[in-house]
Motif scaffolding. Structure first.
Motif, PDB file in Angstrom:
ATOM      1  N   TYR A   1     -73.371  75.646  79.460  1.00 25.23           N
ATOM      2  CA  TYR A   1     -73.686  74.700  80.533  1.00 25.23           C
ATOM      3  C   TYR A   1     -72.940  73.377  80.395  1.00 25.23           C
ATOM      4  N   SER A   2     -72.464  73.070  79.175  1.00 29.81           N
ATOM      5  CA  SER A   2     -71.887  71.728  78.962  1.00 29.81           C
ATOM      6  C   SER A   2     -70.384  71.713  79.230  1.00 29.81           C
ATOM      7  N   LEU A   3     -69.850  70.520  79.446  1.00 30.15           N
ATOM      8  CA  LEU A   3     -68.409  70.357  79.660  1.00 30.15           C
ATOM      9  C   LEU A   3     -67.629  70.856  78.444  1.00 30.15           C
ATOM     10  N   HIS A   4     -68.205  70.656  77.234  1.00 26.62           N
ATOM     11  CA  HIS A   4     -67.572  71.167  76.017  1.00 26.62           C
ATOM     12  C   HIS A   4     -67.399  72.680  76.101  1.00 26.62           C
ATOM     13  N   SER A   5     -68.451  73.372  76.535  1.00 27.23           N
ATOM     14  CA  SER A   5     -68.371  74.837  76.576  1.00 27.23           C
ATOM     15  C   SER A   5     -67.418  75.306  77.674  1.00 27.23           C
TER      16      SER A   5
ATOM     17  N   LEU B   1     -64.832  62.679  77.457  1.00 26.45           N
ATOM     18  CA  LEU B   1     -65.890  62.214  76.548  1.00 26.45           C
ATOM     19  C   LEU B   1     -66.887  61.335  77.291  1.00 26.45           C
ATOM     20  N   GLY B   2     -66.381  60.490  78.190  1.00 21.20           N
ATOM     21  CA  GLY B   2     -67.251  59.604  78.958  1.00 21.20           C
ATOM     22  C   GLY B   2     -68.190  60.386  79.873  1.00 21.20           C
ATOM     23  N   ILE B   3     -67.645  61.426  80.519  1.00 21.99           N
ATOM     24  CA  ILE B   3     -68.478  62.267  81.394  1.00 21.99           C
ATOM     25  C   ILE B   3     -69.612  62.900  80.589  1.00 21.99           C
ATOM     26  N   LEU B   4     -69.255  63.505  79.437  1.00 24.89           N
ATOM     27  CA  LEU B   4     -70.266  64.192  78.623  1.00 24.89           C
ATOM     28  C   LEU B   4     -71.310  63.207  78.104  1.00 24.89           C
ATOM     29  N   GLU B   5     -70.842  62.021  77.677  1.00 25.04           N
ATOM     30  CA  GLU B   5     -71.761  61.012  77.141  1.00 25.04           C
ATOM     31  C   GLU B   5     -72.757  60.569  78.220  1.00 25.04           C
ATOM     32  N   LEU B   6     -72.221  60.312  79.428  1.00 22.87           N
ATOM     33  CA  LEU B   6     -73.098  59.862  80.515  1.00 22.87           C
ATOM     34  C   LEU B   6     -74.136  60.936  80.845  1.00 22.87           C
ATOM     35  N   LEU B   7     -73.696  62.191  80.904  1.00 21.64           N
ATOM     36  CA  LEU B   7     -74.630  63.287  81.223  1.00 21.64           C
ATOM     37  C   LEU B   7     -75.708  63.420  80.151  1.00 21.64           C
ATOM     38  N   LEU B   8     -75.315  63.316  78.869  1.00 24.38           N
ATOM     39  CA  LEU B   8     -76.303  63.491  77.799  1.00 24.38           C
ATOM     40  C   LEU B   8     -77.241  62.289  77.698  1.00 24.38           C
ATOM     41  N   PHE B   9     -76.811  61.140  78.236  1.00 22.20           N
ATOM     42  CA  PHE B   9     -77.720  59.988  78.259  1.00 22.20           C
ATOM     43  C   PHE B   9     -78.657  60.042  79.471  1.00 22.20           C
TER      44      PHE B   9
ATOM     45  N   GLU C   1     -82.210  66.516  79.892  1.00 24.17           N
ATOM     46  CA  GLU C   1     -83.273  67.521  80.045  1.00 24.17           C
ATOM     47  C   GLU C   1     -82.893  68.609  81.061  1.00 24.17           C
ATOM     48  N   SER C   2     -82.165  68.222  82.107  1.00 28.96           N
ATOM     49  CA  SER C   2     -81.868  69.214  83.151  1.00 28.96           C
ATOM     50  C   SER C   2     -80.427  69.752  83.053  1.00 28.96           C
ATOM     51  N   TYR C   3     -79.617  69.185  82.145  1.00 33.62           N
ATOM     52  CA  TYR C   3     -78.205  69.607  82.045  1.00 33.62           C
ATOM     53  C   TYR C   3     -78.128  71.093  81.723  1.00 33.62           C
ATOM     54  N   ASP C   4     -79.017  71.571  80.823  1.00 35.33           N
ATOM     55  CA  ASP C   4     -78.915  72.974  80.389  1.00 35.33           C
ATOM     56  C   ASP C   4     -79.505  73.961  81.403  1.00 35.33           C
ATOM     57  N   SER C   5     -80.108  73.434  82.483  1.00 31.38           N
ATOM     58  CA  SER C   5     -80.518  74.359  83.549  1.00 31.38           C
ATOM     59  C   SER C   5     -79.580  74.231  84.752  1.00 31.38           C
ATOM     60  N   PHE C   6     -78.346  73.821  84.465  1.00 33.19           N
ATOM     61  CA  PHE C   6     -77.291  73.723  85.479  1.00 33.19           C
ATOM     62  C   PHE C   6     -77.715  72.861  86.670  1.00 33.19           C
ATOM     63  N   ALA C   7     -78.259  71.677  86.375  1.00 34.86           N
ATOM     64  CA  ALA C   7     -78.585  70.709  87.429  1.00 34.86           C
ATOM     65  C   ALA C   7     -77.314  70.409  88.226  1.00 34.86           C
ATOM     66  N   PRO C   8     -77.428  70.247  89.567  1.00 36.33           N
ATOM     67  CA  PRO C   8     -76.234  70.001  90.397  1.00 36.33           C
ATOM     68  C   PRO C   8     -75.370  68.844  89.878  1.00 36.33           C
ATOM     69  N   GLU C   9     -76.007  67.765  89.399  1.00 37.19           N
ATOM     70  CA  GLU C   9     -75.218  66.633  88.899  1.00 37.19           C
ATOM     71  C   GLU C   9     -74.360  67.060  87.703  1.00 37.19           C
ATOM     72  N   GLY C  10     -74.929  67.869  86.825  1.00 39.43           N
ATOM     73  CA  GLY C  10     -74.186  68.331  85.655  1.00 39.43           C
ATOM     74  C   GLY C  10     -73.015  69.216  86.044  1.00 39.43           C
ATOM     75  N   VAL C  11     -73.257  70.125  86.999  1.00 39.50           N
ATOM     76  CA  VAL C  11     -72.190  71.021  87.447  1.00 39.50           C
ATOM     77  C   VAL C  11     -71.075  70.208  88.113  1.00 39.50           C
ATOM     78  N   LEU C  12     -71.478  69.251  88.973  1.00 41.11           N
ATOM     79  CA  LEU C  12     -70.492  68.388  89.642  1.00 41.11           C
ATOM     80  C   LEU C  12     -69.633  67.662  88.604  1.00 41.11           C
TER      81      LEU C  12
END
Lengths: 251, 251
Positions: free
Chosen positions: A120-124, B179-187, B191-202
């Protein structure tokens, strides 16, 4: 006209560039091992937690160090036959792919055991793209450059694409490693990362060393005077089969 | 011998490569804006929360799109005088640096207002290194290539290093953006990144588009037949001052 062919001297500076790349590459592997051993409990295939740690070590070893070294063989072995250099290039990439595959199995198995979602992550996403294209590039390389059958015209047309994609994939692999470092830190030490916890500083320095490894390998590969002399290359290419045929016959 | 000099035709494929880079670059900027507008509340300099959002937009615009386009000018303007192309190259980089500086001020001010620690993450280390080297590279470029005074020997010696560092810095800038994209998403959406939330996919797709932009720009820049013909380059270089002196005189 007797005796071995004249050895082209190695360009000034190339040896230092290659040495620097190897020092950086070994530093990256050592530091990854030190991070995992010192702060993440070490490696163990049977444990879900410690099986994960096989992933970063294998990926750095395979997708960064071995992939980088496979690109450097044409700069290091300047006077060997084109064919043996090509075989070494292909073998190093094969080894890199196998080591990386072990690293991929480690992370997927560890995720399954712990019930963590995959991919699910950008890394993966970046990592899977890098691995998939790397495998395809290796297959195409073996089919077109190592097996006979591909026409000289096809080889000449594909070669610049192969070379560009090779550099791109090493770059993408290093960027993916940086993403992996940041992801691991934000999952494990998010609370102390912003107070410059030693683990965070160590992992950041590891990231900078990865960038430095990529920079030095890139510099060695792109420096015009350090390329294998095209004259020898072309001769070797067109004489490849002649050379092979002659090898069995008495001199 | 009268009339304008013959225009070297643009190599086949170059226009498509440049067009693809521009489509990808504009897609990256649009998508960054869409992400910040749709999911992160938009931009506002006066608010601590929304001032932060100026950072990703400015960095992507300056350190990725404008920096990339500045590298492409020597491929796009193949028949303009070397000097005007050089000036455009320097101006685009200057614009990129100014836009990036606004982005840096935004993140440092927003951090101060919210009491967030600066410069601890791998993203910030890579980004600061990229920005600092980029500024030094620009200064050196202006002093050595735009101002008269530097000897031809010094320019020739520095040029390959300048070109290599340019490509390296664009690459490092794109890796830093990932790195900035991943950092912002993980901050923000851990919680919803691993369920493929639309923001994460975008944001992941934005990351892949950034990689694609870098790949296409890198391909256009490294393709041997797409380089500015060295003949015209050398002539223009040695005739630079002659040309300047003649410009004021009637034809």
């Amino acid at each position: 006209m007797e005796g071995p062919p004249a050895q082209a001297p190695s360009p000034r500076g190339l040896a230092y560039g290659v040495a620097a790349s190897q020092v950086l590459g070994l530093a990256v592997i050592t530091m990854t091992g030190a991070w995992l051993g010192q702060y993440r409990g070490g490696l163990a295939w049977a444990s879900a937690e410690l099986q994960f740690n096989v992933h970063p070590l294998c990926m750095v070893l395979g997708m960064v160090f071995l992939q980088g070294d496979a690109l450097l063989v044409y700069r290091v072995f300047r006077n060997e036959s084109k064919r043996s250099t090509k075989v070494l290039h292909g073998l190093l990439h094969a080894l890199a792919l196998i080591v990386a595959l072990v690293g991929l199995v480690a992370v997927f198995q560890s995720h399954r055991k712990k019930g963590i979602q995959d991919m699910y992550s950008l890394h993966s996403w970046c990592g899977m793209a890098a691995f998939a294209f790397y495998f395809v590039q290796w297959l195409l390389g073996v089919c077109l450059f190592l097996f006979p059958g591909a026409s000289f015209a096809l080889r000449s047309k594909y070669k610049p694409q192969h070379v560009f994609l090779g550099g791109f994939l090493l770059t993408l692999s290093i960027a993916t490693a940086l993403l992996g470092i940041l992801e691991l830190l934000l999952f494990r030490i998010k609370e102390s990362y912003d107070s410059f916890a030693p683990e965070g500083v160590l992992a950041n320095v590891l990231g900078l060393l990865l960038v430095a490894f990529g920079a030095v390998v890139g510099y060695v590969l792109t420096r015009e005077e350090w390329k294998r002399p095209p004259m020898a290359e072309e001769t070797a290419l067109s004489m490849d089969f002649k050379h092979l045929a002659e090898e069995g016959s008495p001199r």
